[in-house]
Design a protein around this motif. Structure first.
Motif, PDB file in Angstrom:
ATOM      1  N   GLU A  91       1.249  -1.367   0.203  1.00 34.86           N
ATOM      2  CA  GLU A  91       0.092   0.249   0.498  1.00 34.86           C
ATOM      3  C   GLU A  91       1.134   0.975   0.137  1.00 34.86           C
ATOM      4  O   GLU A  91       0.632   1.882  -0.801  1.00 34.86           O
ATOM      5  CB  GLU A  91      -0.947  -0.140   1.242  1.00 34.86           C
ATOM      6  N   THR A  92       2.095   1.454   0.349  1.00 39.34           N
ATOM      7  CA  THR A  92       3.017   1.920   0.561  1.00 39.34           C
ATOM      8  C   THR A  92       3.976   2.719  -0.670  1.00 39.34           C
ATOM      9  O   THR A  92       3.419   4.157  -1.076  1.00 39.34           O
ATOM     10  CB  THR A  92       4.072   2.176   2.248  1.00 39.34           C
ATOM     11  N   LYS A  93       4.406   1.317  -1.179  1.00 45.17           N
ATOM     12  CA  LYS A  93       4.422   1.541  -2.948  1.00 45.17           C
ATOM     13  C   LYS A  93       3.232   2.997  -3.478  1.00 45.17           C
ATOM     14  O   LYS A  93       4.201   3.681  -4.220  1.00 45.17           O
ATOM     15  CB  LYS A  93       5.040   0.321  -3.461  1.00 45.17           C
ATOM     16  N   GLU A  94       2.220   2.016  -3.384  1.00 46.18           N
ATOM     17  CA  GLU A  94       0.884   2.143  -4.162  1.00 46.18           C
ATOM     18  C   GLU A  94       0.497   3.295  -3.813  1.00 46.18           C
ATOM     19  O   GLU A  94       0.390   4.694  -4.826  1.00 46.18           O
ATOM     20  CB  GLU A  94      -0.228   0.666  -4.250  1.00 46.18           C
ATOM     21  N   ALA A  95       0.809   3.967  -2.681  1.00 41.99           N
ATOM     22  CA  ALA A  95       0.556   5.882  -2.471  1.00 41.99           C
ATOM     23  C   ALA A  95       1.456   6.161  -2.924  1.00 41.99           C
ATOM     24  O   ALA A  95       1.266   7.213  -3.135  1.00 41.99           O
ATOM     25  CB  ALA A  95       0.061   5.406  -0.750  1.00 41.99           C
ATOM     26  N   LEU A  96       2.580   6.004  -2.754  1.00 34.42           N
ATOM     27  CA  LEU A  96       4.050   6.989  -3.463  1.00 34.42           C
ATOM     28  C   LEU A  96       3.871   7.298  -4.703  1.00 34.42           C
ATOM     29  O   LEU A  96       4.103   8.074  -5.406  1.00 34.42           O
ATOM     30  CB  LEU A  96       5.475   6.712  -2.829  1.00 34.42           C
ATOM     31  N   VAL A  97       3.547   6.223  -5.234  1.00 34.11           N
ATOM     32  CA  VAL A  97       3.362   6.095  -6.357  1.00 34.11           C
ATOM     33  C   VAL A  97       2.514   6.882  -7.039  1.00 34.11           C
ATOM     34  O   VAL A  97       3.265   7.391  -7.521  1.00 34.11           O
ATOM     35  CB  VAL A  97       3.516   4.810  -7.404  1.00 34.11           C
ATOM     36  N   MET A  98       1.305   6.798  -6.744  1.00 35.88           N
ATOM     37  CA  MET A  98       0.344   7.653  -6.911  1.00 35.88           C
ATOM     38  C   MET A  98       0.573   9.541  -6.538  1.00 35.88           C
ATOM     39  O   MET A  98      -0.290  10.320  -7.256  1.00 35.88           O
ATOM     40  CB  MET A  98      -1.019   7.315  -5.717  1.00 35.88           C
ATOM     41  N   VAL A  99       0.983   9.747  -5.239  1.00 36.11           N
ATOM     42  CA  VAL A  99       0.791  10.836  -4.720  1.00 36.11           C
ATOM     43  C   VAL A  99       2.614  11.398  -6.024  1.00 36.11           C
ATOM     44  O   VAL A  99       2.276  12.681  -6.171  1.00 36.11           O
ATOM     45  CB  VAL A  99       1.808  11.357  -3.741  1.00 36.11           C
ATOM     46  N   ASN A 100       3.449  10.633  -6.118  1.00 33.73           N
ATOM     47  CA  ASN A 100       4.299  11.219  -7.612  1.00 33.73           C
ATOM     48  C   ASN A 100       3.689  11.482  -8.551  1.00 33.73           C
ATOM     49  O   ASN A 100       3.919  12.879  -9.010  1.00 33.73           O
ATOM     50  CB  ASN A 100       5.529   9.995  -7.373  1.00 33.73           C
ATOM     51  N   SER A 101       2.986  10.907  -9.061  1.00 34.16           N
ATOM     52  CA  SER A 101       2.407  11.601  -9.978  1.00 34.16           C
ATOM     53  C   SER A 101       1.376  12.798 -10.006  1.00 34.16           C
ATOM     54  O   SER A 101       1.641  13.188 -11.343  1.00 34.16           O
ATOM     55  CB  SER A 101       1.354  10.700 -10.907  1.00 34.16           C
ATOM     56  N   VAL A 102       0.544  12.084  -8.771  1.00 36.58           N
ATOM     57  CA  VAL A 102      -0.395  13.161  -9.376  1.00 36.58           C
ATOM     58  C   VAL A 102       0.994  14.678  -8.579  1.00 36.58           C
ATOM     59  O   VAL A 102      -0.022  15.930  -9.144  1.00 36.58           O
ATOM     60  CB  VAL A 102      -1.099  13.438  -7.703  1.00 36.58           C
ATOM     61  N   LEU A 103       1.388  14.722  -8.799  1.00 32.31           N
ATOM     62  CA  LEU A 103       2.447  15.710  -8.328  1.00 32.31           C
ATOM     63  C   LEU A 103       2.947  16.092  -9.176  1.00 32.31           C
ATOM     64  O   LEU A 103       2.957  17.652  -9.094  1.00 32.31           O
ATOM     65  CB  LEU A 103       3.563  15.277  -6.767  1.00 32.31           C
ATOM     66  N   MET A 104       3.354  15.130 -10.007  1.00 27.03           N
ATOM     67  CA  MET A 104       3.836  16.035 -11.426  1.00 27.03           C
ATOM     68  C   MET A 104       2.768  16.726 -12.263  1.00 27.03           C
ATOM     69  O   MET A 104       3.000  17.874 -13.000  1.00 27.03           O
ATOM     70  CB  MET A 104       3.997  14.700 -12.636  1.00 27.03           C
ATOM     71  N   ASP A 105       1.178  16.564 -12.037  1.00 28.48           N
ATOM     72  CA  ASP A 105       0.218  17.241 -12.812  1.00 28.48           C
ATOM     73  C   ASP A 105       0.349  18.562 -11.842  1.00 28.48           C
ATOM     74  O   ASP A 105      -0.755  19.613 -12.728  1.00 28.48           O
ATOM     75  CB  ASP A 105      -0.833  15.511 -12.613  1.00 28.48           C
ATOM     76  N   MET A 106       0.385  18.412 -10.410  1.00 27.31           N
ATOM     77  CA  MET A 106       0.249  19.617  -9.826  1.00 27.31           C
ATOM     78  C   MET A 106       0.661  20.481  -9.718  1.00 27.31           C
ATOM     79  O   MET A 106       0.218  22.034 -10.542  1.00 27.31           O
ATOM     80  CB  MET A 106      -0.231  19.499  -8.164  1.00 27.31           C
ATOM     81  N   LYS A 107       2.175  20.093 -10.508  1.00 25.89           N
ATOM     82  CA  LYS A 107       2.798  21.414 -10.780  1.00 25.89           C
ATOM     83  C   LYS A 107       2.743  21.946 -12.060  1.00 25.89           C
ATOM     84  O   LYS A 107       3.012  22.698 -12.404  1.00 25.89           O
ATOM     85  CB  LYS A 107       4.639  20.584 -11.075  1.00 25.89           C
ATOM     86  N   GLN A 108       2.317  21.156 -12.947  1.00 21.48           N
ATOM     87  CA  GLN A 108       1.782  21.510 -14.861  1.00 21.48           C
ATOM     88  C   GLN A 108       1.184  22.690 -14.257  1.00 21.48           C
ATOM     89  O   GLN A 108       1.150  23.286 -15.083  1.00 21.48           O
ATOM     90  CB  GLN A 108       2.055  20.104 -15.621  1.00 21.48           C
ATOM     91  N   SER A 109      -0.430  21.812 -13.408  1.00 23.53           N
ATOM     92  CA  SER A 109      -1.225  22.670 -13.681  1.00 23.53           C
ATOM     93  C   SER A 109      -1.596  23.656 -12.928  1.00 23.53           C
ATOM     94  O   SER A 109      -1.986  25.239 -13.281  1.00 23.53           O
ATOM     95  CB  SER A 109      -2.621  21.284 -12.765  1.00 23.53           C
ATOM     96  N   SER A 110      -0.413  24.264 -12.025  1.00 25.86           N
ATOM     97  CA  SER A 110      -0.407  24.993 -11.480  1.00 25.86           C
ATOM     98  C   SER A 110       0.779  26.178 -12.484  1.00 25.86           C
ATOM     99  O   SER A 110       0.407  27.673 -12.171  1.00 25.86           O
ATOM    100  CB  SER A 110       1.039  24.668  -9.773  1.00 25.86           C
ATOM    101  N   ALA A 111       1.073  25.468 -13.258  1.00 26.51           N
ATOM    102  CA  ALA A 111       2.282  26.265 -13.981  1.00 26.51           C
ATOM    103  C   ALA A 111       1.174  27.125 -15.273  1.00 26.51           C
ATOM    104  O   ALA A 111       1.099  27.916 -15.476  1.00 26.51           O
ATOM    105  CB  ALA A 111       2.831  25.647 -14.822  1.00 26.51           C
ATOM    106  N   HIS A 112       0.362  26.206 -15.210  1.00 25.69           N
ATOM    107  CA  HIS A 112      -1.528  26.800 -16.066  1.00 25.69           C
ATOM    108  C   HIS A 112      -2.072  27.779 -15.673  1.00 25.69           C
ATOM    109  O   HIS A 112      -2.284  28.721 -16.198  1.00 25.69           O
ATOM    110  CB  HIS A 112      -1.611  25.628 -16.623  1.00 25.69           C
ATOM    111  N   LEU A 113      -1.669  27.545 -14.435  1.00 29.61           N
ATOM    112  CA  LEU A 113      -2.629  29.021 -14.082  1.00 29.61           C
ATOM    113  C   LEU A 113      -2.142  30.016 -13.624  1.00 29.61           C
ATOM    114  O   LEU A 113      -2.666  30.375 -13.693  1.00 29.61           O
ATOM    115  CB  LEU A 113      -3.545  27.830 -12.122  1.00 29.61           C
ATOM    116  N   SER A 114      -0.839  29.879 -13.052  1.00 30.16           N
ATOM    117  CA  SER A 114       0.015  31.129 -13.032  1.00 30.16           C
ATOM    118  C   SER A 114      -0.308  31.458 -14.394  1.00 30.16           C
ATOM    119  O   SER A 114       0.064  32.836 -14.780  1.00 30.16           O
ATOM    120  CB  SER A 114       1.353  30.838 -12.642  1.00 30.16           C
ATOM    121  N   ALA A 115       0.385  30.987 -15.375  1.00 28.88           N
ATOM    122  CA  ALA A 115       0.264  31.802 -16.633  1.00 28.88           C
ATOM    123  C   ALA A 115      -1.094  32.231 -16.932  1.00 28.88           C
ATOM    124  O   ALA A 115      -0.700  33.566 -17.476  1.00 28.88           O
ATOM    125  CB  ALA A 115       0.749  31.338 -17.778  1.00 28.88           C
ATOM    126  N   ASN A 116      -2.292  31.469 -17.101  1.00 29.22           N
ATOM    127  CA  ASN A 116      -3.311  31.947 -17.202  1.00 29.22           C
ATOM    128  C   ASN A 116      -4.196  33.032 -16.590  1.00 29.22           C
ATOM    129  O   ASN A 116      -4.386  34.509 -16.975  1.00 29.22           O
ATOM    130  CB  ASN A 116      -4.499  30.703 -17.016  1.00 29.22           C
TER     131      ASN A 116
END
Length: 848
Positions: free
Chosen positions: A256-281
């Motif tokens: 479960e820890t691996k699954e959670a970390l993998v999920m967080v790492n993936s979501v974190l990358m999406d969040m960084k991209q989404s935050s950059a787009h938001l900042s530009a908008n």
């Protein structure tokens, strides 16, 4: 002696059989239940005389008053031993019989004197004496005497009538109940046959119950995997399974820890991209608004303030979190991926499987001993089956059945004779009671006619015909009384002597068991035998077997085996002793080496895997940084609020490009909020909750892993050090359970054979029917009530004669009477009262 002989015969009956009529009994043990089959009998256990029993009890009280002495045990013993000498022991008989002798002597005196008195009375009457002169002197209390004599005679007639009623009731009771003798005898013989016929089947039934017992034992032996192996497993389970469950939970936590970390790492990358787009908008909107605010309309004083406010708030249109500052989780994910290269869950399942295989291991280890135990139980069953052939029943039953048939033939042959003689007795009792009734009728007719026909104004010589007839009836009653009273008293004396002695010597002694105590006197019935019953049945006169004990046990419906001490012939406990074989069964289990080896809960690879997980670094992740970053709002200002504020401010501006620009940018902010902010907030919430859960799970990870390994080692050590002891204890319990079935059955067999099979209640009932019911209830009690009533009526005839003779003078027409002289007819009444009147006798001719 007839009851004593009957008792001997019935106890001989007991000695020649082993049979049963016991009530059902149930005995259960851990699902093993034995129910003894019931046997129904016809004869009632008790005899009730009904309402007439009160009269019987009254007669017994009278007999106890007349004969209060205790049962003459010494005299009976001497009679049975044929050592009784009347010339030497007459004083003892007189002492015991003094009450009956006295009453009989008074009766004989009555029998002798009454005819003599009647003879002389008649002669005297013929000579005009004793009231024979037909002249009645006038008396001052004549009216009182007449009434007194009439009332007294009436009361006496009532007493005589009560005695006559007793006689009629007793005679009818004896007649009706003697007619029931046939049915009573048949029911007793049927019960005795039932007792004999059901005994072999009951013995076989008891022994056949071993099949059920063996089947239960075989079922448990075949289910040794669940019963023994399962019990061992359940004893170990509380110490082993929780340790395995902890390891399994740790393996699940790794995955479960691996699954959670993998999920967080993936979501974190999406969040960084989404935050950059938001900042530009937001930056585009900020530039567009700034350009719009340069519109000349903002120089108008009414709009300048609004434009200044909007311009000052443009700096809030920016992101509030820089997700690029959060550390990546690639290293930790890589470490856990390395940990998961080892299939820890598979290793744990191997531990579970190794532990769960304990019941199968036990089953395989006990195959040989189970087979040996089954052979032993089969051999015990064969010996139990042979026991029924060794119990001495069949050879004795044939003789006893022959005895019952002969006795029944004897009863059927002589019972009609008894009923015929009873008809003669009933006719005689009827004549005697009718004779007494006739006397009472004469007295009552005399009273009736005399009372109704009496005329106080009529002189003695002028009395009416009805009154005279009453006096004649009275004298006829007196004549009949003198003529037959001695005969009635003779019948009373004879039945009193016989009935009273039978009641005291047989019935009373039978009920209080004094008769049994006399028969139980050592060396009484056979001078060479201390106990007659044991000598007669076993040829072992020293065995303590008494009539009283046998009768009491049979009354309580105990088995004949225990009642007659049949262990002196066949000791059932000795033949049911299988302790040696049952000890072998126990020792087989104790010596069986049930080793539970190679139970490895987790091997070294699994333990190393746990240690690798503790050093993977997941407990050192900066969870607070992640939670702080994801707990904030994505932007510095709420875009929906900012857009609403722009709309409000735009509404205060005049129509133009500025107003349209503000409206357009407000709508754009709402779109950005829907497209960018809402998904980003969900991602941030997911990351926050996941990291908070991981922080809770992995906090103190090293200590947790150390504890899991510690409990795992403890459980492994417990298996190593205590499994043998637990296996031995549970094996002993299992062997005890199997042996318990057999011991429980054998115990039930002993109880059933000794106390329930051949319960001798019918024998005691037959003896009670012969003595207590037939002899005492059907014959002696009504006979005693008959002489009691007849004697009472006969004794009251004596005062009845006296009062009837006295009273007849006041009813009969006299030949002469006392009259006054002519010259004295005018004498005053005072002189008459003083007796100064002269009388002369005047005879008047009688006309009939």
């Amino acid at each position: 002696m007839a009851p004593v002989l009957g008792f001997f015969l019935l106890l001989g009956l007991c000695g020649d059989t082993v049979s049963d009529g016991s009530p059902p009994s149930t005995n259960s043990f851990d699902g093993l239940e034995f129910e003894f089959p019931p046997t129904n009998y016809e004869t009632e256990d008790s005899y009730e005389a009904g309402p007439i029993g009160i009269l019987f009890q009254m007669v017994r009280i009278f007999l106890h008053t007349v004969q209060p002495h205790a049962f003459p045990e010494d005299i009976i013993r001497k009679i049975l031993q044929k050592k009784f000498d009347l010339s030497k022991d007459y004083d003892k008989i007189i002492y015991y019989e003094i009450g009956i002798i006295t009453c009989a002597a008074l009766g004989l005196l009555f029998i002798i004197l009454m005819p003599l008195v009647g003879f002389f009375f008649s002669v005297c009457r013929c000579c005009n004496k004793c009231g024979g002169e037909m002249h009645q002197r006038q008396k001052k209390n004549g009216t009182f005497l007449r009434k007194y004599f009439a009332v007294s005679l009436l009361v006496i007639c009532i007493f005589i009538s009560v005695g006559i009623t007793y006689g009629f009731v007793a005679s009818h009771h004896m007649r009706t109940h003697l007619r029931k003798t046939q049915k009573l005898a048949e029911s007793n013989f049927n019960d005795l046959r039932t007792l004999l016929n059901t005994t072999p089947g009951q013995i076989d039934y008891v022994l056949d119950q071993y099949t059920i017992t063996k089947a239960k034992a075989f079922s448990d032996l075949d289910n040794v995997k669940l019963l023994l192996g399962g019990s061992i497993y359940e004893k170990l389970r509380p110490r082993v399974v929780p340790a395995l469950d902890n390891v399994k939970a740790m393996a699940d936590a790794i995955r479960e820890t691996k699954e959670a970390l993998v999920m967080v790492n993936s979501v974190l990358m999406d969040m960084k991209q989404s935050s950059a787009h938001l900042s530009a908008n937001l930056s585009d909107i900020q530039k567009d608004l700034a350009q719009s605010l340069k519109d000349p309309a903002c120089r108008v004083p009414s709009a300048a303030t609004t434009c200044d406010h909007i311009n000052s708030s443009l700096s809030y249109l920016d992101v509030s979190v820089d997700f690029s500052q959060l550390p990546p989780l690639d290293k930790q994910i890589a470490n856990i991926t390395d940990v998961l290269q080892t299939n820890l869950s598979g290793l744990i399942q191997e531990g579970y499987r190794s532990f769960n295989d304990i019941p199968e291991t036990v089953e395989s280890k006990t195959t040989n001993v189970i087979s040996d135990i089954k052979r032993t139980l089969n051999s015990i069953g064969s010996e139990i089956t042979n026991i029924s052939k060794k119990i001495p029943v069949q050879d004795k039953l044939s003789n006893f059945i022959h005895y019952i048939n002969n006795t029944e033939d004897y009863v059927h042959r002589y019972l009609p004779t008894l009923e015929e003689y009873d008809s003669y007795r009933w006719l005689g009792c009827l004549v005697v009671c009718c004779l007494l009734t006739l006397m009472v009728i004469f007295y009552c007719l005399g009273l009736l006619c005399g009372t109704l026909g009496y005329d106080r104004k009529a002189t003695p010589t002028r009395r009416g015909c009805v009154s005279n007839t009453g006096g004649i009836f009275l004298m006829v009653g007196v004549g009949f009384s003198f003529l037959f009273c001695w005969l009635l008293m003779t019948i009373v004396v004879l039945t009193f002597v016989v009935g009273g002695n039978v009641e005291k010597l047989v019935c009373e002694s039978y009920q209080n068991k004094k008769l049994f105590q006399v028969l139980d006197t050592p060396y009484l019935l056979n001078e060479n035998w201390k106990y007659y019953l044991s000598g007669m049945m076993f040829d072992k006169p020293d065995v303590n077997l008494t009539f009283e004990q046998v009768y009491s046990d049979c009354t309580e419906n105990k088995g004949i085996y225990a009642t007659l001490r049949l262990e002196n012939i066949y000791n059932i406990s000795k033949h049911l002793n299988f302790q040696e074989r049952m000890g072998n069964i126990n020792s087989n289990f104790e010596t069986t080496d049930i080793r539970i080896e190679n139970v490895v809960l987790l091997d070294e690879a699994g333990r190393k895997n746990l240690m690798d997980f503790s050093s993977s670094g997941v407990d050192r992740i900066d969870y607070n940084a992640f939670m702080n970053a994801t707990s904030k709002h994505p932007t510095k200002v709420n875009l929906l609020s900012f857009a609403a504020d722009l709309d409000i401010k735009a509404n205060h501006l005049p129509q133009g490009d500025l107003k349209q620009s503000l409206k357009r940018n407000a709508q754009t902010l709402r779109t950005i909020h829907r497209i960018r902010i809402i998904p980003l907030e969900k991602s941030m919430t997911t990351v926050y909750q996941t990291m908070r859960g991981l922080q809770y799970k992995n906090s103190g990870l090293g200590v947790k892993v150390a504890n899991v390994i510690f409990f795992l080692n403890t459980a492994q050590d417990f298996l190593k050090n205590h499994t043998s002891m637990i296996t031995a204890e549970e094996s002993k319990k299992f062997a005890t359970m199997i042996l318990g079935y057999i011991e429980h059955y054998l115990q039930w067999v002993r109880i059933a054979i000794t106390e329930q099979v051949a319960a001798c209640k019918p024998v005691a009932t037959a003896l009670d029917s012969a003595v207590d019911v037939f002899l005492c209830g059907y014959i002696v009690d009504p006979m005693n009530l008959f002489w009691f009533g007849l004697g009472k009526a006969t004794v009251f005839l004596l005062p009845a004669i006296i009062f009837a003779v006295k009273l007849a003078k006041y009813y009969r027409r006299m030949d002469s009477e006392d009259v006054y002289d002519d010259g004295l007819e005018t004498i005053p009444m005072e002189n008459m009262k003083n007796g100064n009147i002269g009388f002369r006798r005047h005879r008047t001719a009688q006309t009939y």
